[in-house]
Design a protein around this motif. Structure first.
Motif, short mmCIF file in Angstrom:
data_model
loop_
_atom_site.label_atom_id
_atom_site.label_comp_id
_atom_site.label_asym_id
_atom_site.label_seq_id
_atom_site.Cartn_x
_atom_site.Cartn_y
_atom_site.Cartn_z
N HIS A 86 55.51 49.50 43.09
CA HIS A 86 54.93 48.90 44.30
C HIS A 86 55.47 47.49 44.54
CE1 HIS A 86 51.64 46.53 42.22
NE2 HIS A 86 51.73 47.51 41.33
N ASP A 125 53.69 42.36 37.88
CA ASP A 125 52.94 43.42 38.56
C ASP A 125 53.17 43.32 40.06
OD1 ASP A 125 51.14 45.37 39.32
OD2 ASP A 125 49.35 44.21 38.85
N GLU A 158 49.56 49.55 46.72
CA GLU A 158 48.96 49.90 45.43
C GLU A 158 47.76 49.03 45.13
OE1 GLU A 158 47.92 50.33 41.29
OE2 GLU A 158 48.53 48.47 42.26
N GLU A 159 47.88 47.75 45.42
CA GLU A 159 46.81 46.81 45.06
C GLU A 159 45.59 46.94 45.96
OE1 GLU A 159 46.93 45.55 42.30
OE2 GLU A 159 48.91 44.80 41.77
N ASP A 185 54.80 50.01 35.41
CA ASP A 185 53.74 49.22 36.04
C ASP A 185 52.61 49.03 35.03
OD1 ASP A 185 52.46 47.82 38.06
OD2 ASP A 185 51.62 49.59 39.02
N THR A 186 52.99 49.08 33.75
CA THR A 186 52.03 48.92 32.65
C THR A 186 52.67 47.97 31.64
OG1 THR A 186 52.97 50.90 31.63
CG2 THR A 186 51.00 51.23 32.95
N ARG A 333 35.18 51.82 35.20
CA ARG A 333 36.47 52.41 34.79
C ARG A 333 36.16 53.74 34.12
NH1 ARG A 333 41.21 49.46 36.51
NH2 ARG A 333 40.34 47.43 37.05
N HIS A 367 37.49 52.15 47.62
CA HIS A 367 38.49 53.10 47.10
C HIS A 367 38.30 53.28 45.60
CE1 HIS A 367 40.62 49.81 45.18
NE2 HIS A 367 40.51 49.14 46.31
N SER A 401 45.63 52.89 28.07
CA SER A 401 45.36 51.61 28.72
C SER A 401 44.01 51.62 29.43
CB SER A 401 46.47 51.32 29.73
OG SER A 401 46.14 50.22 30.52
N GLY A 403 43.76 49.97 32.25
CA GLY A 403 44.11 49.77 33.66
C GLY A 403 44.16 51.08 34.43
N SER A 404 44.28 50.95 35.74
CA SER A 404 44.28 52.11 36.62
C SER A 404 45.47 52.09 37.56
CB SER A 404 43.00 52.14 37.46
OG SER A 404 41.85 52.02 36.64
N PRO A 406 45.67 54.71 40.37
CA PRO A 406 45.03 55.95 40.83
C PRO A 406 45.99 57.01 41.34
CG PRO A 406 43.82 54.03 41.61
CD PRO A 406 45.07 53.50 40.95
N ILE A 431 48.70 39.15 34.74
CA ILE A 431 48.75 39.84 36.03
C ILE A 431 47.39 39.70 36.72
CG2 ILE A 431 50.56 41.44 35.30
CD1 ILE A 431 48.45 43.65 35.15
N HIS A 432 47.41 39.58 38.02
CA HIS A 432 46.22 39.36 38.87
C HIS A 432 45.62 37.97 38.66
CE1 HIS A 432 45.21 43.91 39.67
NE2 HIS A 432 46.51 43.70 39.57
N1 BES Z 1 49.81 47.74 37.40
C1 BES Z 1 48.40 47.67 37.52
C2 BES Z 1 47.66 48.60 36.56
C3 BES Z 1 47.93 48.41 35.09
C4 BES Z 1 48.32 47.19 34.56
C5 BES Z 1 47.75 49.48 34.25
C6 BES Z 1 48.55 47.05 33.20
C7 BES Z 1 47.96 49.34 32.89
C8 BES Z 1 48.38 48.13 32.37
C9 BES Z 1 48.02 48.02 38.95
O1 BES Z 1 48.79 47.29 39.87
C10 BES Z 1 46.59 47.60 39.19
O2 BES Z 1 46.33 46.43 39.24
N2 BES Z 1 45.67 48.55 39.37
C11 BES Z 1 44.33 48.24 39.73
C12 BES Z 1 43.71 49.37 40.47
C13 BES Z 1 43.97 49.38 41.95
C14 BES Z 1 43.21 50.51 42.60
C15 BES Z 1 43.66 48.08 42.61
C16 BES Z 1 43.48 47.98 38.50
O3 BES Z 1 43.76 48.53 37.42
O4 BES Z 1 42.54 47.23 38.65
#
Ligand code: BES
Ligand code: MN
Ligand code: MN
Length: 463
Positions: A86, A125, A158-159, A185-186, A333, A367, A401, A403-404, A406, A431-432
């Motif tokens: 993404h 990310d 994606e975000e 992406d992990t 989660r 979502h 992991s 994380g998600s 989806p 990240i974030h």
């Molecule tokens: N890349 C991440 C997810 C991730 C990061 C998975 C590190 C495993 C290890 C992805 O961009 C993300 O931030 N996903 C969101 C979910 C989405 C629906 C906003 C999350 O996990 O909060």
């Protein structure tokens, strides 16, 4: 394979500069103020795919942000790898906590990244990780070593939940036909401990609104006599968990797949230091569901967290007031076999049932997404494992992991293909968060490892 390392050492400065330029585009999908930047970012990704040698490159519009598609079919009898990533990023705030501008990438050395890391929103990310695939593709094209057919599908939502990607996938099943889906992406455990992600969590996300009196009230004249929605919301949130940190929503654990003792023992073999974990977060203790280790809590157990809570007066000084409303954003989660729809329903029923008559409650679902697990004996896993073993000199460990992503469960459902989550970020890459960064080592290691995946997958895949 010497050609890989030669190509990387010759072009690495350009690889880094190109990524830094990509990071200068504030492609924040959540904030409509950046819509033009998100679209501009799609165009830049398109141009890079074209330049690297992809065919049928296209910006595919959606009701939201576009999906960038491109492919290189060298021989229909060879296996096909679909690369997903993404180009959108999370909002950068809180801005005041950034040491440099979130969209003004700089390279700085850190303890964990002695070779330097690029600091910018999206560095890890997922722009940095997605762009590794574009550069690895360029490398394979330029050195005549592309071993499989490849298709790229890079999205811009994606975000914010990949709302439109699902429809795109459903409408383009033929075009997306593939034998493996490859995603970076992990993360990995550490730069000297490679790992492959074998599980992602599902997500149920709700916003709740608690309403008390029909207007804000003087907290002296009315305090103690009417429900204070903020107090009530806090009590309701508190009763979502028991003392042992089990979630108290009836039925919440009904479908949770419990791991066997053997599986838990296997999980525990992944290197993990509780002391280092606490130290990295400045914590004197950890916190979580009784009966499970930290890795199990994040990897295989469902969780519930308040992501934001607001209401009443939060400005300067004191204002004596009972607010009419209080709000919270709550995420759960999920693990196999919980489903977003079912858990959201269970939450809503329970949350309304615990509300006293003195308030009214609304639950608004956002979502969500379904959990995902990957086998460790598939051709794609073996190809990724051998690729990392070649470039790290160590066999990667499988890790589930917290994380998600989806869309990965939807890929499996709609395309019938498993995804291989070969990420290269570190948990400490923020990240974030403010000061997100991505190690130069990780970036270049990714570009080096990906071509090995293609050659290994060609050899492993038997149709
Ligand atoms: N890349 C991440 C997810 C991730 C990061 C998975 C590190 C495993 C290890 C992805 O961009 C993300 O931030 N996903 C969101 C979910 C989405 C629906 C906003 C999350 O996990 O909060
Ligand atoms: Mn991501
Ligand atoms: Mn993300």
């Amino acid at each position: 394979m010497q050609h890989i390392n030669n190509y990387i050492s010759e072009h690495k400065d350009r690889f880094i500069n190109e990524l830094m330029n990509l990071l200068r585009i504030p492609s924040i999908s959540a904030d409509p103020a950046y819509a033009d930047d998100v679209h501009a970012c799609a165009k830049v990704v398109e141009s890079h795919l074209l330049k690297a040698g992809a065919n049928n490159v296209e910006i595919c519009p959606t009701p939201g942000y576009p999906i960038v598609y491109g492919e290189k079919i060298i021989d229909p009898s060879l296996p096909t790898v679909l690369v997903y990533g993404h180009y959108d990023v999370q909002p950068a705030d809180p801005l005041e906590l950034w040491e440099s501008g979130p969209f003004e990438p700089v390279i700085k050395k850190t303890d964990i990244h002695p070779d330097g890391a690029i600091f910018a929103r999206g560095a890890c990310d997922d722009k940095g990780q997605m762009y590794m695939h574009v550069k690895a593709f360029e490398l394979m094209m330029e050195t005549n070593s592309l071993a499989c057919n490849v298709k790229f599908m890079i999205e811009g939502e994606e975000e914010v939940g990949s709302d439109n990607l699902g429809d795109f996938v459903k409408a383009n099943k033929k075009r997306l036909k593939c034998d493996a889906i490859l995603i970076s992406d992990t993360g990995i455990i550490a730069n000297d401990t490679p790992s492959i992600t074998t599980g992602l969590k599902g997500l149920s996300y709700v916003e709740v609104e608690v309403t008390g009196p029909n207007r804000d009230l003087h907290s002296g004249l009315y305090g103690g006599a009417v429900a204070n929605p903020i107090n009530i919301l806090c009590e309701m949130i508190a009763s979502l968990k028991e003392e042992n940190n089990h979630i108290s929503i009836p039925g919440f654990y009904d479908n949770v797949v419990e791991l066997s003792t053997q599986e838990r023992e296997d999980m525990a073999r992944a290197p993990f230091s509780l002391d280092e974990y606490k130290k990295a977060l400045d914590l004197s203790d950890i916190h979580g569901e009784e009966g499970f280790t930290t890795m199990e809590r994040t990897g295989i157990r469902p969780t519930l967290d308040v992501n934001g809570i607001w209401g009443g007066y939060t400005g300067e000084g004191a204002k004596t007031v009972i607010a009419s409303k209080a709000f919270a954003k709550i995420s759960m989660r999920l693990v196999p076999n919980q489903t977003d729809e079912e858990i959201t329903k269970l939450f809503e029923n329970y949350f309304k049932s615990i509300a006293p008559k003195s308030v009214t409650v609304e639950v608004r679902p956002h979502h969500g997404g379904e959990p995902y697990v990957a086998p460790t004996d598939s051709p794609a896993y073996l190809a990724a494992s051998a690729a990392m073993e070649s470039t790290y000199g160590k066999k990667p460990v499988p890790v589930r992991s917290g994380g998600s992503i989806p869309i990965v469960a939807l890929f499996e459902q709609e395309l019938g293909v498993k995804s291989i989550l070969m990420g290269f970020g570190l948990d400490s890459d923020a990240i974030h968060s403010p000061n997100e960064h991505y190690g130069i080592f990780n970036y270049l290691k990714g570009i080096e490892t990906i071509p090995h995946f293609y050659t290994n997958f060609k050899a492993e895949f038997k149709g």
